[in-house]
Design an enzyme around this catalytic site. Sequence first.
Site, PDB file in Angstrom:
ATOM      1  N   ASP A 294     -12.401  -5.982   6.786  1.00 22.77           N
ATOM      2  CA  ASP A 294     -11.076  -5.334   6.290  1.00 22.77           C
ATOM      3  C   ASP A 294     -11.677  -4.436   4.892  1.00 22.77           C
ATOM      4  O   ASP A 294     -11.461  -3.188   5.055  1.00 22.77           O
ATOM      5  CB  ASP A 294      -9.762  -6.130   5.938  1.00 22.77           C
ATOM      6  CG  ASP A 294      -8.854  -5.249   5.451  1.00 22.77           C
ATOM      7  OD1 ASP A 294      -8.067  -4.665   6.149  1.00 22.77           O
ATOM      8  OD2 ASP A 294      -8.502  -5.496   4.211  1.00 22.77           O
TER       9      ASP A 294
ATOM     10  N   LYS B  85      -5.968   3.258   7.410  1.00 22.54           N
ATOM     11  CA  LYS B  85      -7.052   2.599   7.851  1.00 22.54           C
ATOM     12  C   LYS B  85      -6.939   1.209   8.350  1.00 22.54           C
ATOM     13  O   LYS B  85      -6.196   0.423   7.453  1.00 22.54           O
ATOM     14  CB  LYS B  85      -8.371   2.888   7.234  1.00 22.54           C
ATOM     15  CG  LYS B  85      -8.324   2.096   5.898  1.00 22.54           C
ATOM     16  CD  LYS B  85      -9.170   0.919   5.671  1.00 22.54           C
ATOM     17  CE  LYS B  85      -8.714  -0.335   5.172  1.00 22.54           C
ATOM     18  NZ  LYS B  85      -9.350  -1.432   4.741  1.00 22.54           N
TER      19      LYS B  85
ATOM     20  N   SER C   8      11.305   0.311   7.736  1.00 25.71           N
ATOM     21  CA  SER C   8      10.796  -0.957   7.165  1.00 25.71           C
ATOM     22  C   SER C   8      11.912  -1.837   7.352  1.00 25.71           C
ATOM     23  O   SER C   8      13.212  -1.673   7.253  1.00 25.71           O
ATOM     24  CB  SER C   8      10.489  -0.670   5.894  1.00 25.71           C
ATOM     25  OG  SER C   8       9.607  -1.736   5.470  1.00 25.71           O
ATOM     26  N   ARG C   9      11.261  -2.999   7.554  1.00 24.52           N
ATOM     27  CA  ARG C   9      12.440  -4.209   7.901  1.00 24.52           C
ATOM     28  C   ARG C   9      12.910  -4.512   6.357  1.00 24.52           C
ATOM     29  O   ARG C   9      14.152  -4.703   6.433  1.00 24.52           O
ATOM     30  CB  ARG C   9      11.840  -5.261   8.661  1.00 24.52           C
ATOM     31  CG  ARG C   9      11.939  -5.487   9.992  1.00 24.52           C
ATOM     32  CD  ARG C   9      11.333  -6.828  10.584  1.00 24.52           C
ATOM     33  NE  ARG C   9       9.972  -6.546  10.258  1.00 24.52           N
ATOM     34  CZ  ARG C   9       8.970  -7.678  10.488  1.00 24.52           C
ATOM     35  NH1 ARG C   9       9.273  -8.536  11.370  1.00 24.52           N
ATOM     36  NH2 ARG C   9       7.796  -7.479  10.160  1.00 24.52           N
TER      37      ARG C   9
ATOM     38  N   ILE D  32       0.885  -1.209  -0.142  1.00 23.09           N
ATOM     39  CA  ILE D  32      -0.096  -0.102   0.100  1.00 23.09           C
ATOM     40  C   ILE D  32       0.927   1.245   0.034  1.00 23.09           C
ATOM     41  O   ILE D  32       0.694   2.144  -0.385  1.00 23.09           O
ATOM     42  CB  ILE D  32      -1.196  -0.042   1.166  1.00 23.09           C
ATOM     43  CG1 ILE D  32      -2.031   1.138   1.082  1.00 23.09           C
ATOM     44  CG2 ILE D  32      -0.293   0.177   2.518  1.00 23.09           C
ATOM     45  CD1 ILE D  32      -2.919   0.915   0.232  1.00 23.09           C
TER      46      ILE D  32
END
Lengths: 317, 317
Positions: free
Chosen positions: A165, A87, A33-34, A11
């Site tokens: 979701d 969201k 971020s990993r 996303i």
Amino acid sequence: MEIALVGIGKIAQDQHVPAIGASPDWTLAATVSRHGQVEGVEAFTDFDTMLAARPDVRVVSLCLPPVPRFAYAASAIRTGRHVMLEKPPGATLAECHALEQLARVHRVSLFATWHSREADSVAAAKAWLADKTLRRLAVNWKEDVRRWHPGQEWIWEPGGLGVFDPGINALSIVTEILPGPIHLSSAELAYPENRQTPIAATLDFFHPQGATVTAEFDWRQEGDQIWTIEAATDEGTLRIVDGGARIEIEGEPRKIAPDLPLSGEYPRLYAKMARLISEGKIDMDLAPLRHVADAFMLGRRRRVAPFHFRGKQEVKP
Amino acid sequence: MEIALVGIGKIAQDQHVPAIGASPDWTLAATVSRHGQVEGVEAFTDFDTMLAARPDVRVVSLCLPPVPRFAYAASAIRTGRHVMLEKPPGATLAECHALEQLARVHRVSLFATWHSREADSVAAAKAWLADKTLRRLAVNWKEDVRRWHPGQEWIWEPGGLGVFDPGINALSIVTEILPGPIHLSSAELAYPENRQTPIAATLDFFHPQGATVTAEFDWRQEGDQIWTIEAATDEGTLRIVDGGARIEIEGEPRKIAPDLPLSGEYPRLYAKMARLISEGKIDMDLAPLRHVADAFMLGRRRRVAPFHFRGKQEVKP
């Protein structure tokens, strides 16, 4: 303004990075971020390291899944950063309330985003409904979970919300376009016998003027995918189609694009975030998540066939 | 002030009627109930008839079950009455928000009561904890459903909340005595395979200063009944026992009665309602119900043995 993006998954790459890149308000200054990175942008793997190393970054946008998100948001707010939340804004309603309290104490902006509310036709639908008498509103949100969430086991785990979701996107539109509050009067949730979250749901709402308000969510839809909201009023019927992209009134498509200053859901979300910060405001509307929590609390559970990610797993187009 | 009592069942007869009768603030002027009555008080079977017939009654106390309660509360508010709600204040969070909005529009007082918060020792427990550092808080709320809800099938229906019906009393105390907000991090709910609501639940909460906060609710408790909250701090351990009736600090009972102006949970609730009206205020704290909704949304479901109301059915003492 310099902004950091946390959680560089699909996303973020598809929506957040292009929206920030195209905006006159924002510069993407860092990512956390990993694994994920964005070319030409300083990349961190640890959030607290980024917060300490980049005091110039005053705004943080969080695109990681809801369950770990609270700790990130709380750290960002405590160090005086403004925060934007994908969201749903949290895994629980209580943590969202706690974040809002914290943001007030630290005098930062906090934005619980609902991207579907920024779809092209939503503002026009809201304006059209404002002076009509609603008789019936029916949500149909039916998609193929294998196509949109291929192999994503987390959606079936507690907190993953299952069919809510995508369904929460519909609820975010409904709560935006209806002038008065609605509340759930009954619900039925269909749980695959091997899963923790529902694959389908039927919701009935109480409407203050007595309109019939219903929603059907289903993740077992093959073939045509359906994301529509139909509102029958005393002056005709409005249909919101393709998840908010277009509207029809009495079956006729209505053009709405010329009114819109920006193109796309995420560019409008980021423009709104810039406005909230300049006005020193918080926008933490929890109505969509509240309806989902109410559905889990009040819903009748029904067991249905087990679900497995087997067979063809199409890629999101 | 003249007050009408709606829903003349066990809780009304046991608690509300005596509390109103003993209060200098209130006169019980009317009742509304299909079957129940109070001797010497005008009895109605229809709520709207009472509202129209008794314009002198400015306050309504609703003791009916949560599912039908919204319609009564909304009618009362629309006709300018102040409203007091038994716990839980509604079947959904959204309807509670809608009622609060409506009360603001009509400028009436609205009180979501939590009777356990008025138990004798709760204020003292809150004061004792206020300047301590919490290490661990453990709720144990274990009772025999056959003893306290003999034959009440509605507690197993959607909206009946199952073991959260007593559990929400514990949550109302915890949210009152802790200085900061907590939120659920995980939960496990045990559902009898023939029932719609849980018979037991284990809850883990996030605490802002890192204390371990847990709750165990169980409706299968035979023998001794347990309603305790134990709070370990840097300066000793507080135990709230008997559902809030008494406290012990480091194992020693602490006397708290002399500080209390009124005796009993319901007399204190009615005194508070009189105060809210005189100050033109609303008290609609939804934190306990929010935690319950969060538990249904985030909880892992586990199937356990079926439940039947069979065998000995003791009467509540």
